[in-house]
Design an enzyme around this catalytic site. Structure first.
Site, PDB file in Angstrom:
ATOM      1  N   HIS A  75      40.292   2.131  23.981  1.00 36.70           N
ATOM      2  CA  HIS A  75      39.146   1.685  23.726  1.00 36.70           C
ATOM      3  C   HIS A  75      38.973   1.169  22.174  1.00 36.70           C
ATOM      4  O   HIS A  75      38.808   1.919  21.293  1.00 36.70           O
ATOM      5  CB  HIS A  75      37.992   2.512  24.210  1.00 36.70           C
ATOM      6  CG  HIS A  75      36.618   2.041  24.092  1.00 36.70           C
ATOM      7  ND1 HIS A  75      35.970   1.675  25.142  1.00 36.70           N
ATOM      8  CD2 HIS A  75      35.962   1.722  22.959  1.00 36.70           C
ATOM      9  CE1 HIS A  75      34.880   1.047  24.688  1.00 36.70           C
ATOM     10  NE2 HIS A  75      34.601   1.223  23.411  1.00 36.70           N
ATOM     11  N   ASN A 104      32.954  -4.936  20.008  1.00 35.77           N
ATOM     12  CA  ASN A 104      34.094  -4.516  20.880  1.00 35.77           C
ATOM     13  C   ASN A 104      35.301  -5.688  21.052  1.00 35.77           C
ATOM     14  O   ASN A 104      34.938  -6.504  20.472  1.00 35.77           O
ATOM     15  CB  ASN A 104      33.676  -4.265  22.308  1.00 35.77           C
ATOM     16  CG  ASN A 104      33.006  -2.947  22.403  1.00 35.77           C
ATOM     17  OD1 ASN A 104      33.686  -2.152  22.867  1.00 35.77           O
ATOM     18  ND2 ASN A 104      31.549  -3.070  22.435  1.00 35.77           N
ATOM     19  N   ARG A 124      28.252  -1.841  29.947  1.00 40.02           N
ATOM     20  CA  ARG A 124      27.907  -0.756  29.473  1.00 40.02           C
ATOM     21  C   ARG A 124      28.033  -0.732  27.800  1.00 40.02           C
ATOM     22  O   ARG A 124      26.752  -0.476  27.029  1.00 40.02           O
ATOM     23  CB  ARG A 124      28.817   0.507  30.053  1.00 40.02           C
ATOM     24  CG  ARG A 124      28.212   1.886  29.687  1.00 40.02           C
ATOM     25  CD  ARG A 124      28.347   2.280  28.346  1.00 40.02           C
ATOM     26  NE  ARG A 124      29.742   2.391  28.190  1.00 40.02           N
ATOM     27  CZ  ARG A 124      30.217   2.963  26.925  1.00 40.02           C
ATOM     28  NH1 ARG A 124      29.335   3.225  26.189  1.00 40.02           N
ATOM     29  NH2 ARG A 124      31.592   3.057  26.657  1.00 40.02           N
ATOM     30  N   ASP A 125      28.907  -0.650  27.296  1.00 35.55           N
ATOM     31  CA  ASP A 125      29.181  -0.744  25.998  1.00 35.55           C
ATOM     32  C   ASP A 125      28.446  -1.759  25.091  1.00 35.55           C
ATOM     33  O   ASP A 125      27.881  -1.671  24.291  1.00 35.55           O
ATOM     34  CB  ASP A 125      30.428  -0.379  25.675  1.00 35.55           C
ATOM     35  CG  ASP A 125      30.834   0.163  24.018  1.00 35.55           C
ATOM     36  OD1 ASP A 125      29.820   0.582  23.501  1.00 35.55           O
ATOM     37  OD2 ASP A 125      31.927   0.210  23.676  1.00 35.55           O
ATOM     38  N   CYS A 179      28.429   1.246  18.773  1.00 34.38           N
ATOM     39  CA  CYS A 179      27.904   2.436  19.182  1.00 34.38           C
ATOM     40  C   CYS A 179      26.645   2.621  18.366  1.00 34.38           C
ATOM     41  O   CYS A 179      26.550   2.638  17.393  1.00 34.38           O
ATOM     42  CB  CYS A 179      28.741   3.580  18.853  1.00 34.38           C
ATOM     43  SG  CYS A 179      28.289   5.154  19.144  1.00 34.38           S
TER      44      CYS A 179
END
Length: 305
Positions: free
Chosen positions: A204, A246, A12-13, A237
């Site tokens: 996160h 990340n 996802r991210d 993001c």
């Protein structure tokens, strides 16, 4: 031995922040291989309109596939109640919604101010309860924002309490922009936990400025039990300029296993999963020190303690 849940958010991210669209078969192979390596929770995608994020268009198919893997907790991100309804219908075990502590980022990311987001959280909570699905709220930009700069800690605490009252079952503190430092992590975890208790379980973290592992360790010292990470450090993001990177799953698992935490993840198998990403995303950089250097010579002895 303390158990720590490493939640893989790469599908996802990681994928939402790159232009390439990974084929469905490659995503399935990624999820299958990580689960085989011992990863117990994977955020497989997000239920956003495909026109906004075409990388996430196959999330319902991924949920259906991931649900066939025994022991895997299948979660997804939703931007609103409509997305939550789709996620529950698809069969997720859990869903999360991003709640930006920076109102500027919230307006840019989901086009809602704080009062509107609290109403959305209440609506999503009702959908999750009715569907028997776990519901987490990610307190995004909790440590700072590339659009606003510093975010007052009082704001984070106040909004966390409001989200708990609206029905959140769990919280993560999200360093969306890579602004956090270890002292700030310790302080904010303590302050939010003082108000919402054990509902705060997760960090996160992004490694934008190289502080990801240091911040993870600070969170562990404060009792955090879940850490999000992305294989190969994919991600960022799209609505927070400059917020790349990340926390790298491979580096995090090496650190946790070597320190004696119980992750249940086989490091060699995890590193091998990178081949799937490299083949499906040619030219996309993958990060991490551990895949290049390998584990320490005494790694086996350390994890056997």
């Amino acid at each position: 031995m303390t158990a720590i849940l490493v939640s893989e958010v790469g599908p996802r991210d990681g994928l939402q922040s790159i232009k390439s669209i990974m084929p469905l078969a490659a995503k399935q192979a990624w999820i299958r291989a990580e689960a085989a390596a011992g990863v117990r929770e994977i955020e497989v995608g997000s239920f956003v309109p495909p026109a906004l994020l075409p990388q996430m268009a196959d999330t319902p198919e991924l949920v259906a596939f991931a649900r066939t893997i025994p022991g895997l907790n299948v979660v997804a991100l939703v931007p609103n109640a409509k997305g939550a309804a789709r996620a529950v219908e698809a069969g997720v075990h859990g869903l999360s919604i991003p709640f930006s502590m920076s109102e500027t980022h919230s307006l840019r990311n989901v086009r809602k101010d704080h009062p509107a987001m609290l109403a959305e959280i209440a609506a999503v909570a009702a959908i999750a309860r009715a569907g028997g699905v776990h519901f987490a709220v990610g307190l995004s930009t909790a440590f700072g924002c590339t659009l606003e700069g510093a975010v007052p800690e009082d704001t984070v605490v106040r909004l966390a309490v409001a989200a708990a009252e609206a029905g959140a079952m769990e919280f993560s503190l999200s360093d969306t922009t890579g602004y956090a430092d270890p002292a700030q992590v310790r302080r904010l975890v303590r302050r939010v936990r003082a108000e919402v208790g054990d509902l705060l379980t997760t960090l996160h973290l992004h490694n934008t400025r190289g502080l990801g592992l240091a911040n993870a360790l600070a969170g562990l010292d404060e009792g955090i039990t879940t850490l999000d990470a992305s294989l190969g450090g994919l991600g960022g993001c799209p609505y927070a300029p400059g917020a790349s990177g990340n926390l790298v799953t491979e580096d995090l698992v090496l650190m946790l296993n070597a320190m004696g935490y119980e992750t249940g993840i086989d490091l060699d198998q995890l590193i091998a999963v990178r081949t799937i990403l490299a083949e499906a995303l040619p030219g996309e950089p993958l990060y991490g020190f551990t895949p290049d250097a390998g584990p320490m010579l005494d790694y086996a002895e350390r994890i056997a303690r």
